[in-house]
Design an enzyme around this catalytic site. Structure first.
Site, PDB file in Angstrom:
ATOM      1  CG  HIS A  87     -48.212  52.214   7.158  1.00 16.24           C
ATOM      2  ND1 HIS A  87     -48.102  50.933   6.662  1.00 16.24           N
ATOM      3  CD2 HIS A  87     -47.182  52.382   8.025  1.00 16.24           C
ATOM      4  CE1 HIS A  87     -47.055  50.344   7.228  1.00 16.24           C
ATOM      5  NE2 HIS A  87     -46.487  51.202   8.051  1.00 16.24           N
TER       6      HIS A  87
ATOM      7  CB  CYS B 267     -27.702  51.494  10.937  1.00 21.34           C
ATOM      8  SG  CYS B 267     -27.036  50.981   9.352  1.00 21.34           S
TER       9      CYS B 267
ATOM     10  CB  SER C 180     -32.281  50.785   8.652  1.00 22.00           C
ATOM     11  OG  SER C 180     -32.923  49.909   9.556  1.00 22.00           O
TER      12      SER C 180
END
Length: 136
Positions: free
Chosen positions: A72, A87, A67
């Site tokens: 950030h 997943c 996935s």
């Protein structure tokens, strides 16, 4: 779609300031972490904010076969947000995801952490779409 979504907010990070300010350092950490924990990077993009003289944080995403990881940084507040979703369709990747988050959190050395875990892919909990756009 069944999987585990980990969302972490890191505050008062005590790591090397370069890790918060430099996209290349952030990219290296993310790729090393994903690979070490058995996740499979298949693509990536990292962006450096500011300029070479005054870096102002970085943002990046690693697309995984399992996935994604998004990170950030805000060096001015010594903060980081992490978002890792895996997943669990063909195998349970939850342990690898938790290990990767622990490694990343350890690297940033925050004084405070806000963690959330969301199990995704539970169709039995999904309701019908409201055609009016209203929510309960």
């Amino acid at each position: 779609m069944h999987g585990l979504h980990l969302i972490d907010e890191l505050y008062d990070c005590r790591c090397d300031p370069q890790l918060l300010a430099d996209a290349a350092a952030l990219r290296g950490l993310c790729l090393a972490t994903c690979s070490a924990d058995g996740l499979t990077p298949v693509g990536l993009v990292f962006h450096q904010f500011g300029n070479a003289l005054e870096p102002a944080g970085a943002t990046g995403a690693v697309v995984l076969a399992e996935s994604h990881l998004a990170v950030h940084t805000w060096p001015e507040t010594k903060s980081v947000s992490l978002d890792l979703y895996v997943c669990n369709f063909s195998q349970d990747n939850s342990s690898a995801a938790r290990d990767a988050c622990r490694r990343l959190i350890s690297a940033f050395a925050p004084a405070r952490v806000l963690r959330r875990e969301l199990v995704r892919g539970l169709p039995e909990l999904a309701g019908p779409i409201d055609p009016t756009g209203e929510s309960d």
